[in-house]
Design a protein around this motif. Structure first.
Motif, PDB file in Angstrom:
ATOM      1  N   MET A 156       0.814  -1.211   0.000  1.00 42.67           N
ATOM      2  CA  MET A 156       0.000   0.000   0.000  1.00 42.67           C
ATOM      3  C   MET A 156       0.854   1.269   0.000  1.00 42.67           C
ATOM      4  O   MET A 156       0.319   2.372  -0.011  1.00 42.67           O
ATOM      5  N   GLY A 157       2.183   1.100   0.040  1.00 42.50           N
ATOM      6  CA  GLY A 157       3.075   2.258   0.063  1.00 42.50           C
ATOM      7  C   GLY A 157       3.170   2.918   1.426  1.00 42.50           C
ATOM      8  O   GLY A 157       3.568   4.071   1.535  1.00 42.50           O
ATOM      9  N   ILE A 158       2.803   2.182   2.480  1.00 46.26           N
ATOM     10  CA  ILE A 158       2.868   2.712   3.843  1.00 46.26           C
ATOM     11  C   ILE A 158       4.074   2.100   4.543  1.00 46.26           C
ATOM     12  O   ILE A 158       4.212   0.893   4.608  1.00 46.26           O
ATOM     13  N   ARG A 159       4.935   2.974   5.043  1.00 48.06           N
ATOM     14  CA  ARG A 159       6.111   2.514   5.783  1.00 48.06           C
ATOM     15  C   ARG A 159       5.846   2.655   7.269  1.00 48.06           C
ATOM     16  O   ARG A 159       5.393   3.685   7.738  1.00 48.06           O
ATOM     17  N   ASP A 160       6.121   1.603   8.006  1.00 46.04           N
ATOM     18  CA  ASP A 160       6.068   1.617   9.461  1.00 46.04           C
ATOM     19  C   ASP A 160       7.420   1.083   9.916  1.00 46.04           C
ATOM     20  O   ASP A 160       7.627  -0.130  10.017  1.00 46.04           O
ATOM     21  N   HIS A 161       8.341   2.001  10.136  1.00 41.97           N
ATOM     22  CA  HIS A 161       9.732   1.622  10.395  1.00 41.97           C
ATOM     23  C   HIS A 161       9.882   0.744  11.636  1.00 41.97           C
ATOM     24  O   HIS A 161      10.657  -0.208  11.626  1.00 41.97           O
ATOM     25  N   TRP A 162       9.131   1.050  12.700  1.00 38.23           N
ATOM     26  CA  TRP A 162       9.236   0.242  13.910  1.00 38.23           C
ATOM     27  C   TRP A 162       8.781  -1.188  13.640  1.00 38.23           C
ATOM     28  O   TRP A 162       9.468  -2.147  13.992  1.00 38.23           O
ATOM     29  N   LEU A 163       7.639  -1.348  12.989  1.00 39.05           N
ATOM     30  CA  LEU A 163       7.131  -2.681  12.691  1.00 39.05           C
ATOM     31  C   LEU A 163       8.059  -3.424  11.726  1.00 39.05           C
ATOM     32  O   LEU A 163       8.277  -4.628  11.861  1.00 39.05           O
ATOM     33  N   GLU A 164       8.638  -2.706  10.779  1.00 41.23           N
ATOM     34  CA  GLU A 164       9.604  -3.317   9.863  1.00 41.23           C
ATOM     35  C   GLU A 164      10.841  -3.803  10.620  1.00 41.23           C
ATOM     36  O   GLU A 164      11.386  -4.874  10.315  1.00 41.23           O
ATOM     37  N   GLN A 165      11.266  -3.044  11.623  1.00 38.71           N
ATOM     38  CA  GLN A 165      12.411  -3.469  12.440  1.00 38.71           C
ATOM     39  C   GLN A 165      12.071  -4.722  13.242  1.00 38.71           C
ATOM     40  O   GLN A 165      12.910  -5.615  13.390  1.00 38.71           O
ATOM     41  N   VAL A 166      10.846  -4.785  13.754  1.00 41.36           N
ATOM     42  CA  VAL A 166      10.413  -5.979  14.485  1.00 41.36           C
ATOM     43  C   VAL A 166      10.446  -7.184  13.552  1.00 41.36           C
ATOM     44  O   VAL A 166      10.971  -8.248  13.906  1.00 41.36           O
ATOM     45  N   ALA A 167       9.909  -7.026  12.340  1.00 37.76           N
ATOM     46  CA  ALA A 167       9.899  -8.130  11.366  1.00 37.76           C
ATOM     47  C   ALA A 167      11.320  -8.563  11.026  1.00 37.76           C
ATOM     48  O   ALA A 167      11.604  -9.771  10.921  1.00 37.76           O
ATOM     49  N   ALA A 168      12.224  -7.620  10.868  1.00 36.39           N
ATOM     50  CA  ALA A 168      13.617  -7.950  10.558  1.00 36.39           C
ATOM     51  C   ALA A 168      14.274  -8.691  11.721  1.00 36.39           C
ATOM     52  O   ALA A 168      15.038  -9.642  11.512  1.00 36.39           O
ATOM     53  N   GLU A 169      13.966  -8.283  12.941  1.00 39.42           N
ATOM     54  CA  GLU A 169      14.530  -8.959  14.122  1.00 39.42           C
ATOM     55  C   GLU A 169      13.953 -10.369  14.263  1.00 39.42           C
ATOM     56  O   GLU A 169      14.678 -11.297  14.630  1.00 39.42           O
ATOM     57  N   ILE A 170      12.678 -10.546  13.952  1.00 43.26           N
ATOM     58  CA  ILE A 170      12.083 -11.891  13.972  1.00 43.26           C
ATOM     59  C   ILE A 170      12.798 -12.773  12.957  1.00 43.26           C
ATOM     60  O   ILE A 170      13.160 -13.918  13.257  1.00 43.26           O
ATOM     61  N   ALA A 171      13.017 -12.244  11.772  1.00 44.90           N
ATOM     62  CA  ALA A 171      13.721 -13.007  10.728  1.00 44.90           C
ATOM     63  C   ALA A 171      15.130 -13.372  11.198  1.00 44.90           C
ATOM     64  O   ALA A 171      15.601 -14.489  10.996  1.00 44.90           O
ATOM     65  N   ARG A 172      15.803 -12.445  11.871  1.00 46.68           N
ATOM     66  CA  ARG A 172      17.147 -12.713  12.393  1.00 46.68           C
ATOM     67  C   ARG A 172      17.094 -13.830  13.422  1.00 46.68           C
ATOM     68  O   ARG A 172      17.905 -14.770  13.394  1.00 46.68           O
ATOM     69  N   LEU A 173      16.103 -13.778  14.328  1.00 43.15           N
ATOM     70  CA  LEU A 173      15.956 -14.811  15.349  1.00 43.15           C
ATOM     71  C   LEU A 173      15.691 -16.180  14.715  1.00 43.15           C
ATOM     72  O   LEU A 173      16.103 -17.204  15.239  1.00 43.15           O
ATOM     73  N   GLU A 174      14.973 -16.168  13.596  1.00 47.96           N
ATOM     74  CA  GLU A 174      14.662 -17.417  12.892  1.00 47.96           C
ATOM     75  C   GLU A 174      15.764 -17.838  11.935  1.00 47.96           C
ATOM     76  O   GLU A 174      15.668 -18.885  11.292  1.00 47.96           O
ATOM     77  N   GLY A 175      16.824 -17.008  11.826  1.00 44.67           N
ATOM     78  CA  GLY A 175      17.940 -17.328  10.937  1.00 44.67           C
ATOM     79  C   GLY A 175      17.614 -17.131   9.462  1.00 44.67           C
ATOM     80  O   GLY A 175      18.223 -17.773   8.601  1.00 44.67           O
ATOM     81  N   VAL A 176      16.674 -16.244   9.164  1.00 41.88           N
ATOM     82  CA  VAL A 176      16.268 -15.970   7.783  1.00 41.88           C
ATOM     83  C   VAL A 176      16.863 -14.645   7.348  1.00 41.88           C
ATOM     84  O   VAL A 176      16.798 -13.657   8.092  1.00 41.88           O
ATOM     85  N   GLU A 177      17.422 -14.599   6.153  1.00 42.02           N
ATOM     86  CA  GLU A 177      17.941 -13.338   5.626  1.00 42.02           C
ATOM     87  C   GLU A 177      16.807 -12.516   5.067  1.00 42.02           C
ATOM     88  O   GLU A 177      15.929 -13.033   4.383  1.00 42.02           O
ATOM     89  N   VAL A 178      16.834 -11.218   5.383  1.00 44.68           N
ATOM     90  CA  VAL A 178      15.770 -10.311   4.907  1.00 44.68           C
ATOM     91  C   VAL A 178      16.269  -9.513   3.720  1.00 44.68           C
ATOM     92  O   VAL A 178      17.362  -9.113   3.631  1.00 44.68           O
TER      93      VAL A 178
END
Length: 178
Positions: A156-178
Motif C-alpha cells: 500500500m506504500g505505507i512505511r512503518d519503520h518500527w514494525l519493519e524493524q520488528v519483522a527484521a529482528e524476527i527473521a534474524r531470530l529465525e535465521g532468515v535473511e531479509v
C-alpha cells in the motif's frame, strides 16, 4: 452528521469487511500503530501470549479512511463492534484524520484501552520480536501475522519503520535473511 468515516490501521485497511463509497489513505495524529495487545487466542496462548496491533497513544499513524454511506452506518458500526470489541481491549472513538487529499474528517477508530489486562505496554523492537517469535494461536504463528502485516503495508506504500524493524529482528531470530 453528514458523513461517516472509519479509520483502519491494521487488517481493516486491506480487509474491511463492510461496504464503503470511498477509500483514501490518511494520517491520524496522536496515535501510533503498535504491537501492544497480548493475544492468547488468535496469535498466542495464555501460557505464551503473542502480540497483535493496537492503536496506542503517541506519534502518528498512516492508515486508510473509508467513507461509508450513511444508510450503512448502523450496520457497519455493528459489524465493527463484533469484530473489534470481542474482549473490549479496544475503545471506540471518533478522532480527527487528515486525508492525503488535504481534507480533515472525523473517523471512527478503535484504540487500545491501556487499563485492559491484554494491554502489553510499550516494548522495544527486540522484546516485541522475542515475544512474537515464540507465539502461535488458533489463527496461526504470530511471526506470520507480523510479516503479512508488513507486506500489506508495503504493498500500500505505507512505511512503518518500527514494525519493519520488528519483522527484521524476527527473521534474524529465525535465521532468515531479509
Amino acid at each position: 452528521m453528514d458523513e461517516f468515516w472509519v479509520f483502519g490501521y491494521g487488517s481493516l485497511m486491506w480487509n474491511p469487511g463492510f461496504s464503503y463509497e470511498e477509500r483514501i489513505q490518511g494520517r491520524m495524529i496522536g496515535y501510533r500503530r503498535s504491537l501492544c495487545v497480548r493475544s492468547w487466542h488468535h496469535r498466542g496462548t495464555k501460557e505464551t501470549p503473542g502480540l497483535v496491533l493496537g492503536l496506542d497513544r503517541g506519534g502518528s499513524c498512516r492508515g486508510v479512511a473509508f467513507r461509508v454511506a450513511l444508510r450503512d452506518r448502523e450496520e457497519t458500526i455493528e459489524y465493527l463492534r463484533q469484530r473489534e470489541l470481542v474482549t473490549f481491549v479496544y475503545r471506540e472513538r471518533v478522532l480527527p484524520v487528515r486525508l492525503d487529499d488535504g481534507r480533515k474528517v472525523q473517523a471512527l477508530a478503535y484504540v487500545v484501552d491501556r487499563t485492559h489486562h491484554q494491554y502489553g505496554g510499550v516494548v522495544s523492537v527486540t522484546e516485541a520480536a522475542r515475544i512474537v517469535n515464540r507465539a502461535v494461536g488458533v489463527s496461526g504463528p504470530n511471526p506470520v501475522y507480523v510479516a503479512n502485516t508488513v507486506a500489506h503495508l508495503r504493498e500500500m506504500g505505507i512505511r512503518d519503520h518500527w514494525l519493519e524493524q520488528v519483522a527484521a529482528e524476527i527473521a534474524r531470530l529465525e535465521g532468515v535473511e531479509v
